[in-house]
Design an enzyme around this catalytic site. Structure first.
Site, PDB file in Angstrom:
ATOM      1  N   ASP A 168      43.116  84.912  31.280  1.00 48.02           N
ATOM      2  CA  ASP A 168      43.202  84.092  30.168  1.00 48.02           C
ATOM      3  C   ASP A 168      44.534  83.690  30.017  1.00 48.02           C
ATOM      4  OD1 ASP A 168      42.550  83.141  27.714  1.00 48.02           O
ATOM      5  OD2 ASP A 168      43.240  84.907  26.537  1.00 48.02           O
ATOM      6  N   GLU A 411      42.422  95.144  33.545  1.00 50.65           N
ATOM      7  CA  GLU A 411      40.727  94.877  33.433  1.00 50.65           C
ATOM      8  C   GLU A 411      40.393  94.242  34.648  1.00 50.65           C
ATOM      9  OE1 GLU A 411      40.219  92.142  30.027  1.00 50.65           O
ATOM     10  OE2 GLU A 411      41.006  93.482  28.495  1.00 50.65           O
ATOM     11  N   ASN A 462      41.926  98.304  26.308  1.00 50.59           N
ATOM     12  CA  ASN A 462      42.295  96.986  25.665  1.00 50.59           C
ATOM     13  C   ASN A 462      40.927  97.013  24.744  1.00 50.59           C
ATOM     14  OD1 ASN A 462      44.228  96.317  27.002  1.00 50.59           O
ATOM     15  ND2 ASN A 462      43.359  94.629  28.411  1.00 50.59           N
ATOM     16  N   GLU A 500      45.734  96.533  24.098  1.00 48.47           N
ATOM     17  CA  GLU A 500      45.538  95.296  23.460  1.00 48.47           C
ATOM     18  C   GLU A 500      44.704  95.510  22.369  1.00 48.47           C
ATOM     19  OE1 GLU A 500      44.290  92.186  26.068  1.00 48.47           O
ATOM     20  OE2 GLU A 500      45.531  92.655  27.681  1.00 48.47           O
ATOM     21  N   TRP A 545      48.110  92.675  20.737  1.00 51.21           N
ATOM     22  CA  TRP A 545      47.850  91.504  21.711  1.00 51.21           C
ATOM     23  C   TRP A 545      47.824  90.409  20.749  1.00 51.21           C
ATOM     24  CZ3 TRP A 545      48.486  90.780  26.767  1.00 51.21           C
ATOM     25  CH2 TRP A 545      48.199  89.559  27.272  1.00 51.21           C
TER      26      TRP A 545
HETATM   27  C1  GCB Z   1      42.043  90.685  27.242  1.00 52.07           C
HETATM   28  C2  GCB Z   1      42.815  90.188  28.424  1.00 52.07           C
HETATM   29  C3  GCB Z   1      43.754  89.361  27.925  1.00 52.07           C
HETATM   30  C4  GCB Z   1      43.263  88.212  26.964  1.00 52.07           C
HETATM   31  C5  GCB Z   1      42.781  88.880  25.834  1.00 52.07           C
HETATM   32  C6  GCB Z   1      42.242  87.797  24.855  1.00 52.07           C
HETATM   33  O1  GCB Z   1      41.472  91.584  27.302  1.00 52.07           O
HETATM   34  O2  GCB Z   1      43.573  91.324  29.079  1.00 52.07           O
HETATM   35  O3  GCB Z   1      44.676  88.724  28.966  1.00 52.07           O
HETATM   36  O4  GCB Z   1      44.097  87.395  26.567  1.00 52.07           O
HETATM   37  O5  GCB Z   1      41.649  89.808  26.303  1.00 52.07           O
HETATM   38  O6  GCB Z   1      42.793  87.338  24.030  1.00 52.07           O
HETATM   39  O7  GCB Z   1      40.872  87.531  25.024  1.00 52.07           O
END
Ligand code: GCB
Length: 590
Positions: A168, A411, A462, A500, A545
């Site tokens: 992402d 992940e 996460n 996260e 996050w």
């Molecule tokens: C996650 C990922 C991260 C994404 C985030 C999201 O689990 O590790 O890279 O940006 O979710 O915001 O969906």
């Protein structure tokens, strides 16, 4: 490989600035002769920078395949008789380097440095053409993983293809970190591994293994932060003891410098190179992460190297602002999600006492529609590259005291059977490289669904309750997390960092009662998560996050990028930043 530095025996010539640039129309291989001829229709391009956001042309932003960078370099007469080593901090993702048409280097992987001795290719009396061909395509054999798909149908023009990525963040490309010619003495230090250990009594041990370009002696001097020589030794490999060290502490970085000094038989100095390091003790128990014997609670963020215009490039302006904001918000740590950051970042974290979880670029090792480990997409080629990347990452970063843990991936499809042998191999390899730091792999799996967490020292999770599941149902967060985290801890018996958790938030959007995407929702979201974390003694950290909004590919859940930042992409605080600042200031845990 050593980070390029000016020293009394070495000088650096920066090749940062403006280069010529053009997109290559070749599908698989470059079709232009960008190596030995002027680039047709060249535009100017900044280095370092991602090329994507510096063009007004969507075809450049969304290009898939090769692009060319080119410039002339005028050598100095002072280079005569010296070794010339060309160093790239990072080029995403595949690079071929040419001097006057001759290929001098190839590199795979967009987040780690590479260098090549170009002495034989350079006539110091004449300028030379330096060209770099850059390919941004990702497949299952490289990190991050991706795949090129060629969808068919009336809506797709002939030969249409897409770069599919299972991560992402925008797939930025280009020369992302500085380029230097290092002018080195004929006999010089080529590489050095430096490890600083300290025991409970405060006795430090500094061990080194170095290699030289030629036969010579090696002497080392260890200086404290005030520049006083506190220990010394000699030999290509060796160690010295310091009876009482000044510890590197979170919030109070303290560094020593190990000078590696190459000498001839008469004791004349041939080369001199400093490696900065620091002493701190890391231990992990069932419920704690201890730094120098004191339990440490991770307060901070998953970040990105991402900013407007520069894209993924290292940018000292953004770095300084980010470090200021980390201090302002009372954070003590971050994760280099989802790839190794520029060495300049770690240097400052060493100095400032910011704790870092250093992550490999192993992201995108999953696919929502099909297995990846079990069907061999992530296979032996990926594993070989993953292990190479762990070797390069640890070789680059092992001396940094700020790095307290390696994260081998983010992940991956850790629910698949095939993930187990894959990660057993990565873990065995990584532990062999560095037995002094704990390892983690960041996962999004539940206690029952995971097949690999027992291989790691700290459980990194996460979690997006009330976001990707039960959207908007804030009341489900606390009970859900309490249940989930207790289950995970019961199964694996390791301390847990929530690496996260967060909610997309459009700055300036308000709604009362709170609703998803509003600033109020983000605050309430974080508060609900914190009620759960605060009730669980084995939760040893909270990394929101994300630190700042960042660019992603286009998609129906992304409003010009991911908006889970606590700061906007131009680093202005949302309401959540003020809330976190207060919470982390009042934190009773260290
Ligand atoms: C996650 C990922 C991260 C994404 C985030 C999201 O689990 O590790 O890279 O940006 O979710 O915001 O969906």
């Amino acid at each position: 490989m050593l980070f390029p530095q000016n020293t009394p025996t070495r000088s650096l010539v920066s090749l940062d600035g403006t280069w010529d640039f053009c997109i290559d129309p070749g599908r698989d291989e470059p079709t232009l002769d960008g190596a030995s001829a002027d680039l047709p229709g060249a535009e100017k391009m900044a280095v370092p920078a991602s090329y994507n956001d510096l063009s007004q042309d969507a075809a450049v932003r969304d290009h898939i395949g090769w692009a060319w960078y080119q410039r002339w370099v005028t050598p100095s007469r002072l280079w005569a008789g010296q070794r010339l080593v060309l160093h790239f901090g990072s080029v995403a993702h595949h690079a071929r380097v040419f001097i006057d048409g001759a290929e001098v280097a190839r590199h795979k992987g967009g987040f780690l440095p590479f260098q090549v001795d170009i002495s034989e290719f350079v006539d110091v009396a004449a300028p030379f053409r330096l060209a770099v061909a850059v390919d941004n395509r990702l497949d299952w054999s490289c990190l991050p993983c991706g795949e090129i798909k060629e969808p068919k149908g009336p809506q797709y023009p002939d030969g249409y293809r897409q770069q599919v990525i299972h991560f992402d963040f925008f797939n930025y490309a280009g020369i992302h970190r500085s380029v230097h010619v290092q002018v080195l003495p004929p006999v010089h230090v080529v590489a050095a591994q430096v490890d600083a250990q300290v025991d409970e009594q405060g006795r430090g041990q500094l061990a080194w293994v170095a290699s030289l370009s030629d036969q010579a002696g090696l002497r080392v001097e260890c200086c404290d932060a005030e520049g006083r020589i506190v220990a010394s030794g000699s030999g290509i490999q060796g160690s010295c003891t310091l009876d009482e060290v000044h510890l590197w502490q979170p919030g109070a970085g303290y560094c020593y410098t190990l000078w590696l000094i190459a000498e001839d038989a008469d004791g004349n100095e041939l080369d001199r190179y400093p490696v900065r390091t620091g002493f701190r003790r890391i231990e992990v128990s069932k419920e704690q992460f201890l730094i120098n014997g004191t339990p440490f609670y991770f307060r901070g963020f998953g970040k990105h190297e991402d900013s407007t215009l520069s894209g993924r490039a290292h940018n000292p302006v953004t770095l300084i602002k980010d470090l200021k904001l980390l201090g302002w918000i009372n954070a003590n740590s971050f994760r280099t999600s989802h790839y190794p950051y520029a060495e300049e970042v770690l240097d400052l974290c060493d100095e400032l006492g910011i704790v870092v979880i250093d992550e490999s670029p192993a992201v995108g090792l999953w696919d929502h529609s099909a297995p990846v480990f079990d069907c061999g997409k992530v296979g032996d080629d990926t594993l070989a590259h993953h292990n190479d990347v762990m070797s390069d990452l640890i070789a680059r970063d092992r001396h940094h005291p700020c790095v307290v843990m390696w994260s081998v991936a983010n992940e991956p499809a850790s629910w698949e059977e095939g993930a187990r042998p894959y990660f057993e191999a990565v873990v065995a390899h990584t532990r062999e490289l560095d037995a002094t730091r704990p390892l983690c792999c960041v996962v999004n799996t539940s206690a029952q669904g995971d097949r690999i967490q027992d291989l790691f020292d700290v459980t990194c999770l996460n979690r997006y309750p009330a976001w990707y599941s039960d959207p908007g149902r804030l009341e489900t967060i606390e009970p859900g997390l309490l249940h989930d985290l207790r289950e995970v801890h019961e199964r694996f018996g390791k301390p847990i960092i929530i690496t996260e958790y967060g909610a997309d938030t459009v700055a300036g959007l308000h709604n009362d009662p709170v609703t998803m995407f509003s600033e109020e929702f983000q605050v309430e979201y974080l508060k609900a998560c914190h009620r759960a974390f605060d009730a669980l003694p084995f939760v040893i950290g909270e990394h929101v996050w994300n630190f700042a909004d960042f660019m992603t590919k286009q998609g129906i859940t992304r409003i010009i990028g991911n908006r889970k930042g606590v700061f906007t992409r131009d680093r202005q605080p949302k309401a959540s930043a003020h809330y976190l600042r207060q919470r982390w200031q009042e934190a009773s845990r260290p």
